[in-house]
Scaffold this motif. Structure first.
Motif: not given
Length: 219
Positions: A83-86, A128-132
């Motif tokens: 999540m910290k890697i936008h 997590a990347a898919a659930e932004r």
């Protein structure tokens, strides 16, 4: 027929979902006693088998270790890191993973596996990347999980024979030698490199389409 009682015990134990290790040990004891062995002989045989296959026991021990790490927040931590890697996307993470998996297995560095790495690390990161923007539906959650497992299989299957001393290469060489065909293991490994590269490229294309699929649905 009495000597087959161990098989019956295993079947009943697994049907009743009893402790697997206890069922196997009891089955071994029952089979030994039915075969006329003394308790000393039975435990000696079990001990020798354990020592000779201790590498299997070490592998099994990794499962409770991973379970403890998960219980203490391994999956949540992996998700927070992503999540910290936008700019990180689900497909991008999976593409990096299949590349890493192919390279490491080609070097015979076994750092991965569905239980040890995909489930507690890669899947939470991809999810997590898919659930932004919004949580995944149950169906999409299963799709991301399946994609993560597929990347593990791609990398392992197509990358392992690039290592010259892998079991696959040795099996190929041994089989051909039995047929009277002499071949250098080095040439087998070299011939597998294009397949390994192709699998990474095709898997990355699949991941790009999966990212587009998620984007169309607002993820």
């Amino acid at each position: 027929m009495l000597k087959l009682i161990g098989v019956l015990i295993i079947i009943i134990g697994f049907i009743l979902k009893l402790d697997a290790i206890a069922v196997v040990v009891i089955s071994g004891l029952a089979t030994g006693l039915a075969g006329g062995l003394s308790l000393e002989d039975i435990f000696s045989t079990l001990g020798n088998a354990f020592v000779q296959t201790r590498y299997v026991s070490v592998t099994v021990l990794t499962i409770p270790v991973i379970a403890l790490l998960e219980r203490n927040g391994l999956r949540e931590t992996a998700g927070r890191v992503i999540m910290k890697i936008h700019n990180a996307t689900c497909g991008g993470i999976l593409s990096l993973f299949v590349l890493m998996r192919t390279v490491t297995v080609a070097l015979s560095i076994l750092i991965s596996g569905p239980v040890q790495f995909v489930r507690p690390v890669i899947f939470p990161m991809a999810k997590a990347a898919a659930e932004r923007r919004k949580p995944l539906s149950d169906k999409l959650n299963d799709q991301v999980k399946a994609m993560a497992s597929a990347m593990e299989n791609y990398g392992n299957f197509f990358g392992q024979n690039i290592f010259i001393a892998s079991s696959g290469v040795l099996l190929i060489v041994g089989t051909l030698q039995e047929l009277g065909i002499e071949i250098d293991p080095y040439h087998v490994a070299m011939a597998c490199i294009p397949m390994g590269i192709s699998s990474v490229v095709l898997a990355s294309i699949q991941n790009i389409f999966f990212d587009l699929f998620l984007k169309k649905r607002g993820y």
